[in-house]
Scaffold this motif. Sequence first.
Motif, PDB file in Angstrom:
ATOM      1  N   ILE A 124     -90.363   2.703  76.147  1.00 21.87           N
ATOM      2  CA  ILE A 124     -91.255   1.857  75.749  1.00 21.87           C
ATOM      3  C   ILE A 124     -92.649   1.753  77.108  1.00 21.87           C
ATOM      4  CG2 ILE A 124     -91.873  -1.165  76.587  1.00 21.87           C
ATOM      5  CD1 ILE A 124     -88.400  -1.334  76.500  1.00 21.87           C
ATOM      6  N   GLY A 125     -92.420   2.341  77.636  1.00 21.60           N
ATOM      7  CA  GLY A 125     -93.892   3.242  78.554  1.00 21.60           C
ATOM      8  C   GLY A 125     -94.351   2.058  79.846  1.00 21.60           C
ATOM      9  N   PHE A 126     -95.278   2.043  79.927  1.00 25.24           N
ATOM     10  CA  PHE A 126     -95.909   1.237  80.963  1.00 25.24           C
ATOM     11  C   PHE A 126     -97.306   0.781  79.911  1.00 25.24           C
ATOM     12  CE2 PHE A 126     -99.057  -0.404  83.564  1.00 25.24           C
ATOM     13  CZ  PHE A 126     -98.599  -0.642  85.295  1.00 25.24           C
ATOM     14  N   GLY A 127     -96.886  -1.102  80.095  1.00 20.13           N
ATOM     15  CA  GLY A 127     -97.388  -2.411  79.332  1.00 20.13           C
ATOM     16  C   GLY A 127     -98.091  -3.137  79.561  1.00 20.13           C
ATOM     17  N   LYS A 128     -98.757  -4.257  78.995  1.00 25.20           N
ATOM     18  CA  LYS A 128     -98.505  -5.837  79.491  1.00 25.20           C
ATOM     19  C   LYS A 128     -97.455  -5.892  81.104  1.00 25.20           C
ATOM     20  CE  LYS A 128     -99.771 -10.106  77.682  1.00 25.20           C
ATOM     21  NZ  LYS A 128     -99.866 -10.606  76.804  1.00 25.20           N
ATOM     22  N   PHE A 129     -96.464  -6.036  80.454  1.00 24.31           N
ATOM     23  CA  PHE A 129     -95.316  -6.743  80.761  1.00 24.31           C
ATOM     24  C   PHE A 129     -95.005  -5.824  82.352  1.00 24.31           C
ATOM     25  CE2 PHE A 129     -91.171  -5.922  82.657  1.00 24.31           C
ATOM     26  CZ  PHE A 129     -90.339  -7.352  82.752  1.00 24.31           C
ATOM     27  N   GLN A 130     -95.531  -4.505  82.240  1.00 27.06           N
ATOM     28  CA  GLN A 130     -95.586  -3.866  84.033  1.00 27.06           C
ATOM     29  C   GLN A 130     -96.710  -4.218  84.416  1.00 27.06           C
ATOM     30  OE1 GLN A 130     -94.290  -2.109  81.189  1.00 27.06           O
ATOM     31  NE2 GLN A 130     -92.519  -1.818  81.297  1.00 27.06           N
ATOM     32  N   ILE A 131     -98.120  -4.330  83.953  1.00 28.04           N
ATOM     33  CA  ILE A 131     -98.629  -4.929  84.148  1.00 28.04           C
ATOM     34  C   ILE A 131     -98.675  -6.083  85.513  1.00 28.04           C
ATOM     35  CG2 ILE A 131    -101.876  -5.594  84.805  1.00 28.04           C
ATOM     36  CD1 ILE A 131    -101.691  -3.581  82.578  1.00 28.04           C
ATOM     37  N   PHE A 132     -97.956  -6.956  84.976  1.00 27.24           N
ATOM     38  CA  PHE A 132     -97.558  -8.199  85.183  1.00 27.24           C
ATOM     39  C   PHE A 132     -96.831  -8.741  86.517  1.00 27.24           C
ATOM     40  CE2 PHE A 132    -100.599  -9.533  81.434  1.00 27.24           C
ATOM     41  CZ  PHE A 132    -101.232 -11.200  82.322  1.00 27.24           C
ATOM     42  N   LEU A 133     -95.831  -7.575  86.082  1.00 29.17           N
ATOM     43  CA  LEU A 133     -94.840  -7.687  87.252  1.00 29.17           C
ATOM     44  C   LEU A 133     -95.226  -7.062  88.332  1.00 29.17           C
ATOM     45  CD1 LEU A 133     -91.366  -8.284  87.755  1.00 29.17           C
ATOM     46  CD2 LEU A 133     -91.294  -5.735  85.811  1.00 29.17           C
ATOM     47  N   THR A 134     -95.987  -5.893  88.345  1.00 25.62           N
ATOM     48  CA  THR A 134     -96.463  -5.473  89.584  1.00 25.62           C
ATOM     49  C   THR A 134     -96.804  -6.390  89.847  1.00 25.62           C
ATOM     50  OG1 THR A 134     -96.178  -2.941  88.105  1.00 25.62           O
ATOM     51  CG2 THR A 134     -98.331  -3.461  89.921  1.00 25.62           C
ATOM     52  N   LEU A 135     -98.315  -6.783  89.550  1.00 22.23           N
ATOM     53  CA  LEU A 135     -98.831  -8.208  89.882  1.00 22.23           C
ATOM     54  C   LEU A 135     -98.021  -9.476  91.062  1.00 22.23           C
ATOM     55  CD1 LEU A 135    -101.886  -8.596  87.383  1.00 22.23           C
ATOM     56  CD2 LEU A 135    -102.103  -7.343  89.808  1.00 22.23           C
ATOM     57  N   ILE A 136     -97.394  -9.892  90.333  1.00 16.29           N
ATOM     58  CA  ILE A 136     -96.035 -10.297  91.225  1.00 16.29           C
ATOM     59  C   ILE A 136     -95.592  -9.714  91.908  1.00 16.29           C
ATOM     60  CG2 ILE A 136     -94.266 -12.346  90.316  1.00 16.29           C
ATOM     61  CD1 ILE A 136     -94.850 -12.167  87.432  1.00 16.29           C
ATOM     62  N   MET A 137     -94.955  -8.873  91.102  1.00 15.97           N
ATOM     63  CA  MET A 137     -94.153  -7.980  92.791  1.00 15.97           C
ATOM     64  C   MET A 137     -94.762  -7.624  94.080  1.00 15.97           C
ATOM     65  SD  MET A 137     -90.775  -8.616  92.050  1.00 15.97           S
ATOM     66  CE  MET A 137     -89.965  -8.708  90.872  1.00 15.97           C
ATOM     67  N   GLY A 138     -96.479  -7.549  93.570  1.00 15.42           N
ATOM     68  CA  GLY A 138     -97.456  -6.868  94.514  1.00 15.42           C
ATOM     69  C   GLY A 138     -97.507  -8.646  96.015  1.00 15.42           C
ATOM     70  N   THR A 139     -96.988  -9.570  95.231  1.00 13.83           N
ATOM     71  CA  THR A 139     -97.548 -10.411  96.053  1.00 13.83           C
ATOM     72  C   THR A 139     -96.206 -11.018  97.271  1.00 13.83           C
ATOM     73  OG1 THR A 139     -96.376 -12.151  94.970  1.00 13.83           O
ATOM     74  CG2 THR A 139     -98.662 -12.073  94.510  1.00 13.83           C
ATOM     75  N   PHE A 140     -95.170 -10.272  97.139  1.00 10.20           N
ATOM     76  CA  PHE A 140     -94.466  -9.896  98.274  1.00 10.20           C
ATOM     77  C   PHE A 140     -94.648  -8.879  99.548  1.00 10.20           C
ATOM     78  CE2 PHE A 140     -90.156 -11.634  98.559  1.00 10.20           C
ATOM     79  CZ  PHE A 140     -89.841 -12.079  96.912  1.00 10.20           C
TER      80      PHE A 140
END
Length: 551
Positions: free
Chosen positions: A54-70
């Motif tokens: 599946i690779g790196f895409g839209k899903f991983q970008i948004f998940l990174t932003l959300i987890m980054g708030t942690f």
Amino acid sequence: MSLSYERLADSSNEDEEEVNVMHLRNVLSHRRFDKDGGNDGEVTFTVEDAVEHIGFGKFQIFLTLIMGTFSFSDACEMMLLAVLSPVLRCHWQLSSFQVACITTVVFVGMLIGSPVFGTASDRFGRRPILILVAVWICYYGYMTALSPTFFWLLFLRFLVGFGIGGAPQGFTALSEFLPSKQRAKLLGSFQVFWALGTCFEVFMAYLIIPSLGWRYLVGISAVPLTISLLSFLNTSFASMNESMVEHYVPESVRYNIAAGKQEKALETLEKIARTNGIQMPPGELVKSKEVPRGKIQDLFTSDYLRTTLQLWYLWFSAAFGYYGLVLISSEILEFDSVCGAMEKWNQDSLSEDVCYCQLLTKSDYLTLIFTTLGELLAIPINMILPDVIGRTRLLCLYFVVSAIGNGLILVCSTRLVLTITVFAVRACTSGIFNIVYLYTVEVYPTTVRALGLGSGSAIARVGAMITPFVAQVLLTYSIRSAMILYAGVCLLASILSITLPIETKGRSIQEFERQSFTSESKKLQICIYPYMGERGVSAMFTYGHTIHCIG
């Protein structure tokens, strides 16, 4: 099962041949074999195969932003300890020992909470535990702002620390959805979130404490995590089918597979693939081959004893030095201690039996903001130098610069010189954490990697628990003794860094044990790496000689 290979090139050594094991991963992972070794012809794939496909895409970008708030929120809570100390010293007339306890109880809570939430996430799933952690930290963070007494504050900060102990589950959840090529790079992005969080906290202190007071600052510090919690509960995306709505933080696919929820795991992977605009790999989703878990004594075998002991000291030094400098920054600004003012204040307070305090000025807060920006400097350095000069040399360089910087803080100089010195040391101590983490991941095999990281993290928290009593207690009696101690810890760490027995530069992480195939008198040993490329795996084919793996 037969294994064929083709000759790639002639070797100068007639005892060795280079071979290309064609599509070895397909043979081992994508085909199902019966107990007699026969192939039933059914194509299968594992969670790891699907994530790589599946690779790196839209899903991983948004998940990174959300987890980054942690990570951002963790940094706010940790930096809060530094900017809050001078205010609470004045508000409740606290001694230096009591001020140090405010920081220590947070790390005690983290030490206890980390294994509790880690075990719970393996049993109940990543998503519910992350939500619980966010609710926990937010609730007790807001309650801290209402603390009626010093001892209530200690108790509530302990509970906040207990919750922060579960925050690393956010990075674990993110890493399970990342392809191996992007996993290391995303670690750097989390350092950005942390650095921004520390700067945000100091800036909020600059705006709020002089006008509204410390209670408002404590409450506002919990707001970023509240936003993260709302993201967990409300943020959603539309897949290729616009009527299909799903959260950006699904349950861990690996957890669902381990819990026997195969259909749920496949459904999550399909939604991620649609979000990224990628087709799922063909075949049936199957559970990955389980790698036996190691035991704590495996860290002390002859191969890893020296590495483990030296790494533990490096983990201790990383936390001891980083959090020590964070606390020292506010202390030396509060009392202008590099020119001897702190010792004078402490002697006067002892002789007159009163507690002296001095609030930070707006110029002090601006200095703290600038020195905190040093953490951003470490990010490009950590992206370039580890693969240029190696992990151990970079660690040694960081620790040497930190030792020199701690010594220079003793020099009675101008505010500009002090600011530049603290900025440089802040960059180094921040960079040390990432390199120690990276080295630990690379040096241990799969079976004991989690134990290596877990034990190192525990040792680091011990260092963080001790450092407040140096940075906020010993410093008030003798800044010379405190800074010499920090410099000495860094110098010893630099020696242990450069003498680590293994340099992991250019060394791939082995996900599987070495596997052996025997064909008459020839023995083929293959090292399987997480990223194999289109052409399969390259390996060195030897006749009873040491195996040389080609990445």
